[in-house]
Structures are given as structure tokens and as C-alpha cells.
Scaffold this active site. Structure first.
Site, PDB file in Angstrom:
ATOM      1  CE  LYS A 106       0.370  -2.041   4.048  1.00  0.00           C
ATOM      2  NZ  LYS A 106      -0.116  -3.230   4.710  1.00  0.00           N
ATOM      3  CB  VAL A 133      -7.057  -2.026   0.911  1.00  0.00           C
ATOM      4  CG1 VAL A 133      -7.978  -1.402   1.960  1.00  0.00           C
ATOM      5  CG2 VAL A 133      -6.305  -0.953   0.161  1.00  0.00           C
ATOM      6  CB  ILE A 137     -11.633  -8.042   3.078  1.00  0.00           C
ATOM      7  CG1 ILE A 137     -11.437  -8.269   4.579  1.00  0.00           C
ATOM      8  CG2 ILE A 137     -13.088  -7.782   2.746  1.00  0.00           C
ATOM      9  CD1 ILE A 137     -11.816  -7.055   5.431  1.00  0.00           C
ATOM     10  CD  GLU A 191       2.785  -2.566   7.047  1.00  0.00           C
ATOM     11  OE1 GLU A 191       3.566  -2.451   6.099  1.00  0.00           O
ATOM     12  OE2 GLU A 191       1.851  -3.389   7.049  1.00  0.00           O
ATOM     13  CE  LYS A 206      -3.664  -1.633   5.097  1.00  0.00           C
ATOM     14  NZ  LYS A 206      -3.664  -2.250   6.421  1.00  0.00           N
ATOM     15  N   GLY A 303      -2.151 -10.785   8.327  1.00  0.00           N
ATOM     16  CA  GLY A 303      -1.752 -12.155   8.630  1.00  0.00           C
ATOM     17  C   GLY A 303      -1.350 -12.905   7.374  1.00  0.00           C
TER      18      GLY A 303
HETATM   19  P1  NAP Z   1       8.086  -9.228   5.993  1.00  0.00           P
HETATM   20  O1  NAP Z   1       7.569 -10.339   6.793  1.00  0.00           O
HETATM   21  O2  NAP Z   1       8.989  -8.235   6.617  1.00  0.00           O
HETATM   22  O3  NAP Z   1       8.851  -9.878   4.736  1.00  0.00           O
HETATM   23  C1  NAP Z   1       9.573  -9.113   3.818  1.00  0.00           C
HETATM   24  C2  NAP Z   1      10.322 -10.090   2.877  1.00  0.00           C
HETATM   25  O4  NAP Z   1      10.950  -9.345   1.861  1.00  0.00           O
HETATM   26  C3  NAP Z   1      11.410 -10.885   3.586  1.00  0.00           C
HETATM   27  O5  NAP Z   1      11.505 -12.177   3.030  1.00  0.00           O
HETATM   28  C4  NAP Z   1      12.704 -10.113   3.259  1.00  0.00           C
HETATM   29  O6  NAP Z   1      13.856 -10.922   3.174  1.00  0.00           O
HETATM   30  C5  NAP Z   1      12.364  -9.556   1.879  1.00  0.00           C
HETATM   31  N1  NAP Z   1      12.988  -8.278   1.609  1.00  0.00           N
HETATM   32  C6  NAP Z   1      12.735  -7.096   2.238  1.00  0.00           C
HETATM   33  N2  NAP Z   1      13.490  -6.123   1.700  1.00  0.00           N
HETATM   34  C7  NAP Z   1      14.221  -6.703   0.733  1.00  0.00           C
HETATM   35  C8  NAP Z   1      15.197  -6.218  -0.182  1.00  0.00           C
HETATM   36  N3  NAP Z   1      15.563  -4.944  -0.194  1.00  0.00           N
HETATM   37  N4  NAP Z   1      15.756  -7.088  -1.056  1.00  0.00           N
HETATM   38  C9  NAP Z   1      15.386  -8.382  -1.039  1.00  0.00           C
HETATM   39  N5  NAP Z   1      14.471  -8.898  -0.203  1.00  0.00           N
HETATM   40  C10 NAP Z   1      13.902  -8.063   0.660  1.00  0.00           C
HETATM   41  O7  NAP Z   1       6.907  -8.402   5.322  1.00  0.00           O
HETATM   42  P2  NAP Z   1       5.388  -8.875   5.116  1.00  0.00           P
HETATM   43  O8  NAP Z   1       4.648  -8.717   6.381  1.00  0.00           O
HETATM   44  O9  NAP Z   1       5.371 -10.163   4.414  1.00  0.00           O
HETATM   45  O10 NAP Z   1       4.848  -7.713   4.165  1.00  0.00           O
HETATM   46  C11 NAP Z   1       5.187  -7.659   2.802  1.00  0.00           C
HETATM   47  C12 NAP Z   1       4.323  -6.608   2.112  1.00  0.00           C
HETATM   48  O11 NAP Z   1       2.951  -6.974   2.229  1.00  0.00           O
HETATM   49  C13 NAP Z   1       4.415  -5.199   2.697  1.00  0.00           C
HETATM   50  O12 NAP Z   1       4.257  -4.263   1.652  1.00  0.00           O
HETATM   51  C14 NAP Z   1       3.213  -5.131   3.653  1.00  0.00           C
HETATM   52  O13 NAP Z   1       2.772  -3.814   3.874  1.00  0.00           O
HETATM   53  C15 NAP Z   1       2.205  -5.917   2.848  1.00  0.00           C
HETATM   54  N6  NAP Z   1       1.127  -6.526   3.637  1.00  0.00           N
HETATM   55  C16 NAP Z   1       1.436  -7.231   4.756  1.00  0.00           C
HETATM   56  C17 NAP Z   1       0.407  -7.833   5.465  1.00  0.00           C
HETATM   57  C18 NAP Z   1       0.663  -8.628   6.707  1.00  0.00           C
HETATM   58  O14 NAP Z   1      -0.304  -9.063   7.350  1.00  0.00           O
HETATM   59  N7  NAP Z   1       1.912  -8.855   7.081  1.00  0.00           N
HETATM   60  C19 NAP Z   1      -0.918  -7.693   5.028  1.00  0.00           C
HETATM   61  C20 NAP Z   1      -1.190  -6.965   3.863  1.00  0.00           C
HETATM   62  C21 NAP Z   1      -0.155  -6.382   3.173  1.00  0.00           C
HETATM   63  P3  NAP Z   1      14.402 -11.750   4.429  1.00  0.00           P
HETATM   64  O15 NAP Z   1      13.420 -12.875   4.637  1.00  0.00           O
HETATM   65  O16 NAP Z   1      15.740 -12.250   4.011  1.00  0.00           O
HETATM   66  O17 NAP Z   1      14.445 -10.807   5.590  1.00  0.00           O
HETATM   67  N1  HSE Z   2       0.196  -3.794   9.125  1.00  0.00           N
HETATM   68  C1  HSE Z   2      -0.994  -3.974   8.395  1.00  0.00           C
HETATM   69  C2  HSE Z   2      -2.179  -4.048   9.347  1.00  0.00           C
HETATM   70  C3  HSE Z   2      -0.923  -5.218   7.557  1.00  0.00           C
HETATM   71  O1  HSE Z   2      -1.943  -4.285  10.542  1.00  0.00           O
HETATM   72  O2  HSE Z   2      -3.310  -3.867   8.913  1.00  0.00           O
HETATM   73  C4  HSE Z   2      -2.102  -5.379   6.637  1.00  0.00           C
HETATM   74  O3  HSE Z   2      -2.101  -4.394   5.650  1.00  0.00           O
END
Ligand code: NAP
Ligand code: HSE
Length: 431
Positions: A106, A133, A137, A191, A206, A303
Site C-alpha cells: 500500500k 487493503v 477481504i 509493518e 489504504k 496475517g
Molecule cells: P516481511 O515479513 O517483513 O517480509 C519481507 C520479505 O521481503 C522478507 O523475506 C525479506 O527478506 C524480503 N525483503 C525485504 N526487503 C528486501 C530487499 N531490499 N531485497 C530483497 N528482499 C527483501 O513483510 P510482510 O509482512 O510479508 O509484508 C510484505 C508486504 O505486504 C508489505 O508491503 C506489507 O505492507 C504488505 N502486507 C502485509 C500484510 C501482513 O499481514 N503482514 C498484510 C497486507 C499487506 P528476508 O526474509 O531475508 O528478511
Molecule cells: N500492518 C498492516 C495491518 C498489515 O496491521 O493492517 C495489513 O495491511
């Protein structure tokens, strides 16, 4: 016609590993739906030495972005690494190379969404962002397709899982703010920098995405009025509960002839309101359409597997388009000019909690301040607990403009009998 589709996965954290799990676990279903095999060909991570619980072969992991972007056999890039500039560059380069992109980012979509969607159109590639977002959902698709024929006038909802999780744990399990945030981080909801969650910026991004789609107009992050969780003072949750309200960090967006108004702030919802019982990391968004009336979408807002479900749905949509040879055929340019409402045109009810000197005549003086600004009071209550420092008053107003609210606040702060305006919130409701 292609007989296989290859994916380059950028990121293997909470979301990326969930995508791999779903693609592995539901492989046969996906193949049945698409008629071809879809495989993860390469995975980009930061730390290649990290041990990972996955069925994927370790040789496909790399820390070299070029290896993924320059692989001619990769059709689709899934960006789930997060961050802004690096992720935006990777998406842009993938599109320029003629590869479709699915992202959950986002930060990038709120700031650079319009230009990237334009580029995707020019390159005849898909750029899908359902997971950006509302986690699991299907919000974006519902607004783009399901409600395509309607005119949306407003939306309001809980669009950040972390803050909703924190508020739920504080209210129902007496957890401290710090412990609840640590738990949300451990569960992968927060995040990488959780200040984006608790300061309301994640929700604001969002709301930029949702409001741009809902109103077909450009919305910028600066257009969003943002207050985060830190604005909630000790005792506010219990006090609000005593009045029959639940505090939620909520996003709101509305549009009428005066323009658009978008906000993210702690809001008091009457306990009877459906959003008051949306708990933990769950999100929900109310959409008000001219034709459909009120629609509410509800589900897990963060999640691993819920978010990965949305990413995988985008993968399926992009694969279908690839197989049909009809990628990038969506019109994205905003229909209406950007016009943001002034504070004088934004109306709401307000809750004001004020510490005053415990003296005769103070209440009369304060109520006069409200009436001098044309603000009408629905509830006036003195907190029953005797305070050493003074008396605590709670005022709940009828609807008034944000400008009236700001003017009242300013005058209260200059009134000698007012020791402190302890807190103030918007209250959901019409009366
Ligand atoms: P995360 O758990 O921190 O995972 C990030 C991944 O990307 C890790 O595998 C990391 O490598 C890799 N990475 C980060 N920077 C990098 C770089 N510069 N070069 C190469 N690899 C890199 O993040 P996440 O929670 O999965 O979130 C990912 C995205 O989805 C974000 O934009 C977040 O806002 C979005 N999102 C997350 C959720 C949620 O519930 N978590 C929900 C909706 C949207 P390593 O494993 O080696 O550290
Ligand atoms: N950090 C975000 C949240 C992940 O808690 O809603 C999902 O976008």
C-alpha cells in the site's frame, strides 16, 4: 497458448511464505482453475542464509533482484517485500520488461499507484493490488467490479489490523499497549516499522487507495486528516465504554458537491454499531452506494494466509488474462477533478473530555462557549469520581463542522477555568 506460467516472488516473509504455502497446498485446484501449471521459479530475499520452513528448493532463493527480473521465463512478478522506493523500482522495471505484477504494497500504491497503473496500461500488463487493503477481504475487486455500476458516496471502516488488535486486547484482556503491539508484531500483523500502523499512516495509505477507487478521483496522502492511537489517553477506553461506545481507529471517506473528505482517527462507535464488534486483526468496511445502499465487507485484515489468499487471487486473475492474451485492459484514469472539502464542510458529532476547576459557574461558562460557536450539546456529564486536581466534564455534541469543533477547542484551551482538554474524538452517528 502457454502451457505453464512462471512466477518471480520478491519477498518471502509473512505474506510471501503464505503465498508459497497456498500455491503448494492448493496446486491441483489452481491447475484445474487455470488449465496450466503455475510455478514459483525464483524467490528474492534479503538474507539468503536464513533457514526457511518451505517446500521450495533452496536453489531458487536469491538475493540478486536482476536474476529475477531478467529471467525471460518469468511471466509474473509478485512484490511482497515491502518498503517504498526499492519496491516501486522493482514494479516499474518488471512492467517495463513486459511482466505482469501483483503487489500487496500500500505504501507504493498510495503514493505511485496512478503512474504505475498508467505504465501497466501502456505496457499491456496487469498490475493487481488486492492485498494492499484489508488483507484477506476482497475489497478492491468488489469496488472495481461488484459495485462498478454504482456511485459510492461514502465509506467508513477499520482498515488496520494491528491497531484493531491492540485496542481489542487493551479493552477485553486488559493488556498493556506495549504487550499488545509486541503480540501483533510476533503474529506478523504489524509493518516492518510499526509506527506506520500506530500513527495511522498505514490506514491513511489504504484510505487513499479506497477513496481514489470509490470516487474515481486523485487522492493524495496529504489530503487525509490523520490521528493515530497515541492520541488515545489513559482511561478513555473505559470512559467511552461507560457511555456505550467502543473506540476504534477508523478510516472514513465521503464525497459530495463540496468535494471529498478523507480521515483516519480514533472514533467512538456506539456499541450497537457493527464496526464496534469487529475485533482483533479483523477489518471491515461499510460502503454507501446510491443504488446498493449500505454494504459491509468483513474479514481478516492482516496475517500470512489471509493476505496470501488475496495475493493468490490476483495471481489467478493475472494468469487468466495471460492465457487469454488480454492483460492490462483496464481503464484507470480518474474521472473527476481532485477537490478537497474545507473543515467548514465536514460534519460529525464530537466527544470532548475536559478537566476544569471545581468552581461554581464553570459549567455555565463552558456551555456558553459551545453555543457561541453554534454547537449544540447532546450530552453533558460530570465524571462521578472526585479528582484532586479538579472536576472532569464530558460533552457529546450534535453534528457540527470540524471547523466549529476546532474553534470550540481553541477557546476552551484559552479559558482560565479549563485546566486541560484531556481528549477529543469524532463520534459515529447522525443525530
Ligand atoms: P516481511 O515479513 O517483513 O517480509 C519481507 C520479505 O521481503 C522478507 O523475506 C525479506 O527478506 C524480503 N525483503 C525485504 N526487503 C528486501 C530487499 N531490499 N531485497 C530483497 N528482499 C527483501 O513483510 P510482510 O509482512 O510479508 O509484508 C510484505 C508486504 O505486504 C508489505 O508491503 C506489507 O505492507 C504488505 N502486507 C502485509 C500484510 C501482513 O499481514 N503482514 C498484510 C497486507 C499487506 P528476508 O526474509 O531475508 O528478511
Ligand atoms: N500492518 C498492516 C495491518 C498489515 O496491521 O493492517 C495489513 O495491511
Amino acid at each position: 497458448m502457454k502451457n505453464e506460467i512462471n512466477i518471480g516472488l520478491l519477498g518471502f516473509g509473512t505474506v510471501g511464505s503464505g503465498v508459497a504455502k497456498i500455491m503448494h497446498g492448493h496446486q491441483q485446484d489452481l491447475q484445474h482453475k487455470l488449465g496450466v501449471q503455475v510455478s514459483i521459479k525464483k524467490v528474492l530475499v534479503k538474507d539468503i542464509t536464513k533457514s526457511r520452513d518451505t517446500e521450495l528448493a533452496s536453489e531458487i532463493f536469491t538475493n540478486n533482484l536482476e536474476e529475477v527480473l531478467n529471467d525471460p521465463s518469468i511471466d509474473l512478478i509478485i512484490e511482497v517485500m515491502g518498503g517504498t522506493n526499492g519496491a516501486r523500482d522493482a514494479i516499474e522495471r518488471a512492467l517495463l520488461a513486459g511482466k505482469g505484477v501483483v503487489t500487496a504494497n500500500k505504501d507504493v500504491m498510495a503514493e505511485y499507484g496512478q503512474e504505475l497503473l498508467q505504465l501497466a496500461d501502456e505496457m499491456k500488463c496487469d498490475l493487481f493490488y488486492e492485498a494492499s487493503v484489508g488483507g484477506g477481504i476482497p475489497l478492491i475487486r468488489t469496488m472495481e467490479d461488484g459495485l462498478a455500476s454504482d456511485r459510492i458516496s461514502a465509506l467508513t471502516g477499520i482498515v488496520n489490523g494491528t491497531t484493531n488488535f491492540i485496542l481489542t486486547k487493551m479493552k477485553h484482556e486488559n493488556m498493556t499497549y506495549e504487550d499488545a503491539l509486541a503480540e501483533a508484531t510476533r503474529l506478523g500483523f504489524a509493518e516492518a516499522d510499526p509506527s506506520a500502523d500506530v500513527d495511522g499512516i498505514d490506514a491513511a495509505r489504504k484510505m487513499v487507495i479506497l477513496a481514489s477507487l470509490a470516487f474515481s478521483t486523485e487522492v493524495q496522502l496529504d489530503d487525509v486528516f490523520v490521528r493515530g492511537l497515541k492520541e488515545i489517553q489513559n482511561g478513555d477506553l473505559e470512559l467511552a465504554d461507560g457511555f456505550g461506545y467502543t473506540v476504534k481507529l477508523a478510516g472514513s471517506a465521503e464525497k459530495d458537491e463540496d468535494g471529498i473528505a478523507v480521515a483516519v482517527e480514533p472514533v467512538l462507535f456506539p456499541n450497537s454499531h457493527p464496526l464496534a464488534s469487529v475485533n482483533n486483526e479483523y477489518n471491515a468496511v461499510y460502503i454507501y452506494g446510491d443504488a446498493v445502499g449500505e454494504t459491509m465487507l468483513y474479514g481478516p485484515g492482516a496475517g500470512s494466509l489471509p493476505t496470501a489468499t488475496s495475493v493468490t487471487a490476483d495471481i489467478v486473475a493475472a494468469c487468466r488474462n495471460l492465457l487469454l492474451g488480454m492483460n492490462g485492459k483496464r481503464l484507470h484514469s480518474p474521472q473527476h477533478e481532485r477537490k478537497v472539502k474545507s473543515d467548514g464542510k465536514r460534519f460529525a458529532r464530537y466527544f470532548h473530555r475536559i478537566l476544569v476547576k471545581d468552581e461554581v459557574g464553570v459549567l455555565t461558562k463552558l456551555t456558553a462557549i459551545y453555543s457561541n460557536h453554534g454547537a449544540s450539546l447532546a450530552t453533558v456529564v460530570q465524571h462521578p469520581d472526585k479528582k484532586e486536581s479538579g472536576a472532569e466534564l464530558v460533552f457529546i455534541t450534535h453534528r457540527m463542522s470540524r471547523q466549529q469543533h476546532l474553534d470550540v477547542m481553541e477557546e476552551l484551551n484559552q479559558t482560565p477555568e479549563v485546566l486541560e482538554v484531556l481528549s477529543h474524538y469524532r463520534v459515529e452517528g447522525e443525530k
